[in-house]
Design a protein around this motif. Structure first.
Motif, PDB file in Angstrom:
ATOM      1  N   LEU A 292      35.265  84.090  20.874  1.00 38.79           N
ATOM      2  CA  LEU A 292      36.768  83.744  21.803  1.00 38.79           C
ATOM      3  C   LEU A 292      37.169  82.386  21.235  1.00 38.79           C
ATOM      4  O   LEU A 292      36.445  81.543  21.227  1.00 38.79           O
ATOM      5  N   GLU A 293      38.356  81.998  21.567  1.00 38.88           N
ATOM      6  CA  GLU A 293      38.785  80.712  21.340  1.00 38.88           C
ATOM      7  C   GLU A 293      39.137  79.911  22.623  1.00 38.88           C
ATOM      8  O   GLU A 293      39.583  80.378  23.546  1.00 38.88           O
ATOM      9  N   GLY A 294      38.260  78.765  22.782  1.00 39.50           N
ATOM     10  CA  GLY A 294      38.551  78.105  23.982  1.00 39.50           C
ATOM     11  C   GLY A 294      39.837  77.820  24.117  1.00 39.50           C
ATOM     12  O   GLY A 294      40.488  77.269  23.250  1.00 39.50           O
ATOM     13  N   GLY A 295      40.246  77.424  25.648  1.00 34.83           N
ATOM     14  CA  GLY A 295      41.537  76.909  25.849  1.00 34.83           C
ATOM     15  C   GLY A 295      42.920  77.555  25.867  1.00 34.83           C
ATOM     16  O   GLY A 295      43.807  77.236  26.133  1.00 34.83           O
TER      17      GLY A 295
ATOM     18  N   CYS B 224      32.549  82.715  34.046  1.00 39.17           N
ATOM     19  CA  CYS B 224      33.571  83.645  34.609  1.00 39.17           C
ATOM     20  C   CYS B 224      35.015  82.685  34.891  1.00 39.17           C
ATOM     21  O   CYS B 224      34.851  81.623  35.441  1.00 39.17           O
ATOM     22  N   ILE B 225      36.121  83.529  34.860  1.00 39.31           N
ATOM     23  CA  ILE B 225      37.296  82.747  35.241  1.00 39.31           C
ATOM     24  C   ILE B 225      38.151  83.892  36.078  1.00 39.31           C
ATOM     25  O   ILE B 225      38.155  85.160  35.650  1.00 39.31           O
ATOM     26  N   GLY B 226      39.069  83.195  36.699  1.00 37.46           N
ATOM     27  CA  GLY B 226      40.484  84.271  37.204  1.00 37.46           C
ATOM     28  C   GLY B 226      41.048  84.403  36.084  1.00 37.46           C
ATOM     29  O   GLY B 226      41.391  83.999  35.065  1.00 37.46           O
ATOM     30  N   ILE B 227      41.768  85.766  36.113  1.00 36.08           N
ATOM     31  CA  ILE B 227      42.396  86.511  34.962  1.00 36.08           C
ATOM     32  C   ILE B 227      43.576  85.749  34.708  1.00 36.08           C
ATOM     33  O   ILE B 227      44.043  85.730  33.247  1.00 36.08           O
ATOM     34  N   ASP B 228      44.159  84.903  35.394  1.00 34.74           N
ATOM     35  CA  ASP B 228      45.158  83.985  34.911  1.00 34.74           C
ATOM     36  C   ASP B 228      44.984  82.482  34.519  1.00 34.74           C
ATOM     37  O   ASP B 228      45.749  81.607  34.385  1.00 34.74           O
ATOM     38  N   GLU B 229      43.659  82.366  34.322  1.00 32.29           N
ATOM     39  CA  GLU B 229      43.153  81.080  33.900  1.00 32.29           C
ATOM     40  C   GLU B 229      42.860  81.245  32.257  1.00 32.29           C
ATOM     41  O   GLU B 229      42.577  82.068  31.723  1.00 32.29           O
TER      42      GLU B 229
ATOM     43  N   ILE C  22      40.375  80.400  29.043  1.00 32.63           N
ATOM     44  CA  ILE C  22      38.965  80.242  28.678  1.00 32.63           C
ATOM     45  C   ILE C  22      38.567  78.583  28.525  1.00 32.63           C
ATOM     46  O   ILE C  22      39.273  77.996  27.705  1.00 32.63           O
ATOM     47  N   PRO C  23      37.301  78.284  28.973  1.00 31.77           N
ATOM     48  CA  PRO C  23      36.931  76.869  28.828  1.00 31.77           C
ATOM     49  C   PRO C  23      36.948  76.415  27.354  1.00 31.77           C
ATOM     50  O   PRO C  23      36.670  77.273  26.588  1.00 31.77           O
ATOM     51  N   LYS C  24      37.153  75.225  27.030  1.00 32.23           N
ATOM     52  CA  LYS C  24      37.226  74.963  25.625  1.00 32.23           C
ATOM     53  C   LYS C  24      36.002  74.573  24.876  1.00 32.23           C
ATOM     54  O   LYS C  24      35.868  74.152  23.656  1.00 32.23           O
ATOM     55  N   GLY C  25      34.967  74.938  25.559  1.00 31.67           N
ATOM     56  CA  GLY C  25      33.593  74.718  25.008  1.00 31.67           C
ATOM     57  C   GLY C  25      33.007  73.379  24.837  1.00 31.67           C
ATOM     58  O   GLY C  25      32.598  72.987  23.646  1.00 31.67           O
ATOM     59  N   VAL C  26      33.071  72.613  26.008  1.00 28.97           N
ATOM     60  CA  VAL C  26      32.557  71.141  25.989  1.00 28.97           C
ATOM     61  C   VAL C  26      31.262  71.272  25.846  1.00 28.97           C
ATOM     62  O   VAL C  26      30.740  70.286  25.141  1.00 28.97           O
ATOM     63  N   SER C  27      30.530  71.779  26.520  1.00 22.62           N
ATOM     64  CA  SER C  27      29.100  71.784  26.640  1.00 22.62           C
ATOM     65  C   SER C  27      28.396  72.683  25.689  1.00 22.62           C
ATOM     66  O   SER C  27      29.174  73.484  25.242  1.00 22.62           O
ATOM     67  N   GLU C  28      27.090  72.551  25.284  1.00 23.66           N
ATOM     68  CA  GLU C  28      26.682  73.300  24.531  1.00 23.66           C
ATOM     69  C   GLU C  28      26.454  74.666  24.656  1.00 23.66           C
ATOM     70  O   GLU C  28      26.376  75.621  23.946  1.00 23.66           O
ATOM     71  N   GLY C  29      26.223  74.929  25.839  1.00 21.36           N
ATOM     72  CA  GLY C  29      26.228  76.237  26.543  1.00 21.36           C
ATOM     73  C   GLY C  29      27.416  77.113  26.306  1.00 21.36           C
ATOM     74  O   GLY C  29      27.562  78.463  26.090  1.00 21.36           O
ATOM     75  N   GLU C  30      28.618  76.404  26.579  1.00 21.95           N
ATOM     76  CA  GLU C  30      29.945  77.115  26.285  1.00 21.95           C
ATOM     77  C   GLU C  30      30.227  77.329  24.965  1.00 21.95           C
ATOM     78  O   GLU C  30      30.652  78.215  24.411  1.00 21.95           O
ATOM     79  N   GLN C  31      29.940  76.473  23.953  1.00 24.91           N
ATOM     80  CA  GLN C  31      29.973  76.604  22.530  1.00 24.91           C
ATOM     81  C   GLN C  31      29.117  77.627  22.269  1.00 24.91           C
ATOM     82  O   GLN C  31      29.820  78.643  21.467  1.00 24.91           O
TER      83      GLN C  31
END
Length: 462
Positions: free
Chosen positions: A321-324, A297-302, A304-313
């Motif tokens: 969704l597109e990271g970053g 999860c993230i704050g609405i003004d943050e 999306i993570p770029k998907g560095v880890s396998e779990g994020e990918q």
């Protein structure tokens, strides 16, 4: 050193010490529903056993019940079979059943508190993982499996080891547009979905005690999503005011007697905690999930993570969704306001307040599902249902609805749902490719109006 509420309540309910560090624990209150109880009753039947303390067990139906067409028999044959089972089992064993026909039915974790069954200082169990909700009243409440439902029915006890206790203190004041749902998502995001394994979470601090009982229930409801089996808040005047005059709350002289007991089971000022986590309330923003577990999860003004880890990918791929990039502006197909997390009267009041005079985006299907008949009646008395329907929401009958989706309320295909429920797992809302974004009722209202994940503070000028 003093003791925590958890230690006090656990010690007062211990019956015997067992091998392997476990104890036989007496259970003060047992709540059952139609999904995990039929097998338990069948096991009792096979063993030739009855229910030890039927007056300590209360039943309702919530998971499978439809929220639109509630005529019997239900169109879903399995749902009809399950509700018949709980009707027959409760009648046979003398258990109180809060049924749709008598207007008492609702989500089990909403019915318990509104009936005054949930009280400070008791042990509570239910065959549902979100039983931690009742900890908002200072109860030690946790979910159990079907075989344990059988054990509690037969003996009113359970074998378990005590948990460690982590104090999570949220200090300072909340920012505008920030609600209980944002607090608990922020905590889970900080500590992780496995951070609470082996712990009971004690929530405290000014930002927690300032919450209403509805807000506190939202906090404790999702303790399980952070890995903690138990989440609780020490009782106070707000707790007592909420319970006063509820149908099953203590009456007259017994009320004063219980107030004294409830005051005594609070955590001592010098209680010894296994861990303490401090959070600055001013750092919490309206929070939404972007992935496939509540910690993603993230704050609405943050961004999306770029998907560095396998779990994020994996999460980005499933959520499409597109990271970053910002999550704000992501299109939504469905909005769901309800569930044992956010299906209480305060949730509908907050959402209705910002929805008044607004219209749901024509590309969005929006459902408002009260958590109980009591919530529904109160909302309709206040005219909240009209605000929702005039805005373009479907105003439904009580039930779990589009949370676990064991009923007709399901996502289709890869629809993305802005949901006030508690889990965003793959396929959680009834479609193997359906996507869930968790948020507060006010943020869900903003998504309904704009058709996108939006910052409610901007949309409604909060």
């Amino acid at each position: 050193m003093g003791k925590t509420l958890f230690q006090k309540v656990f010690d007062r309910h211990k019956i015997a010490e067992l091998k392997g560090g476990k104890y036989q624990l007496f259970i003060g209150l047992h709540l059952i529903h139609e999904v995990t109880s039929p097998q338990a009753f069948a096991m009792l039947e096979e063993l030739g056993l009855g229910v030890a303390y039927p007056e300590r067990t209360f039943a309702t139906c919530d998971h499978i019940i439809p929220t639109d067409n509630i005529e019997r028999p239900f169109q879903d044959e399995i749902a009809e079979e399950m509700i018949k089972a709980i009707e027959n089992n409760t009648k046979k064993h003398g258990i109180k059943f809060f049924s749709p026909e008598n207007g008492e039915q609702g989500v089990v974790h909403i019915v318990g508190p509104e009936m005054g069954l949930t009280q400070p200082g008791i042990t509570m169990v239910c065959g549902d993982s979100h039983t931690a909700t009742h900890g908002a009243f200072g109860a030690i409440a946790f979910g159990i499996g079907t075989s344990q439902v059988r054990d509690v029915l037969a003996t009113q006890t359970i074998a378990m080891s005590p948990f460690k206790v982590r104090r999570i203190e949220v200090n300072g004041e909340l920012n505008r547009g920030v609600y209980a749902k944002d607090i608990i998502l922020h905590i889970i995001g900080k500590l992780g979905v496995n951070g609470g394994i082996g712990y009971a979470y004690e929530f405290g601090g000014p930002a927690i005690t300032s919450l209403s009982m509805e807000g506190r229930m939202t906090i404790c409801n999702m303790a399980i999503e952070g890995g903690a089996r138990v989440g609780y808040i020490n009782p106070d005047e707000k707790t007592y005011k909420f319970l006063k005059d509820k149908p099953y709350a203590p009456k007259n002289e017994k009320w004063d007697e219980m107030i004294s007991y409830w005051e005594g089971i609070k955590s001592d000022s010098d209680a010894d905690y296994d861990d303490v986590v401090t959070i600055d309330a001013s750092e919490i923003q309206p929070t939404v999930t972007w992935g496939i577990n509540p910690a993603q999860c993230i704050g609405i003004d943050e961004n999306i993570p770029k998907g560095v880890s396998e779990g994020e990918q994996e999460a980005l791929e499933y959520m499409k969704l597109e990271g970053g990039i910002p999550i704000e502006g992501t299109n939504v197909d469905v909005v769901f306001i309800g569930s044992c997390t956010n299906g209480r009267i305060e949730d509908f009041r907050e959402a209705a307040y910002v929805l008044k005079g607004k219209k749901v985006n024509p590309e969005v299907t929006a459902l408002a599902v009260p958590g109980s008949y009591s919530v529904m009646r109160q909302a309709e008395k206040e005219g909240l249902d009209k605000i929702f329907t005039e805005a373009g929401f479907e105003w439904r009958r009580p039930g779990c609805s589009m949370c676990l989706a064991m009923n007709p309320d399901k996502l289709e295909g890869d629809q993305l749902c802005a949901s006030t429920s508690n889990r965003n797992f793959k396929g959680r809302q009834g479609s193997s490719s359906g996507r869930t974004v968790l948020m507060s009722p006010v943020m869900a209202a903003a998504a309904a109006v704009t058709g996108k994940i939006s910052d409610a503070r901007k949309i409604f000028d909060l």
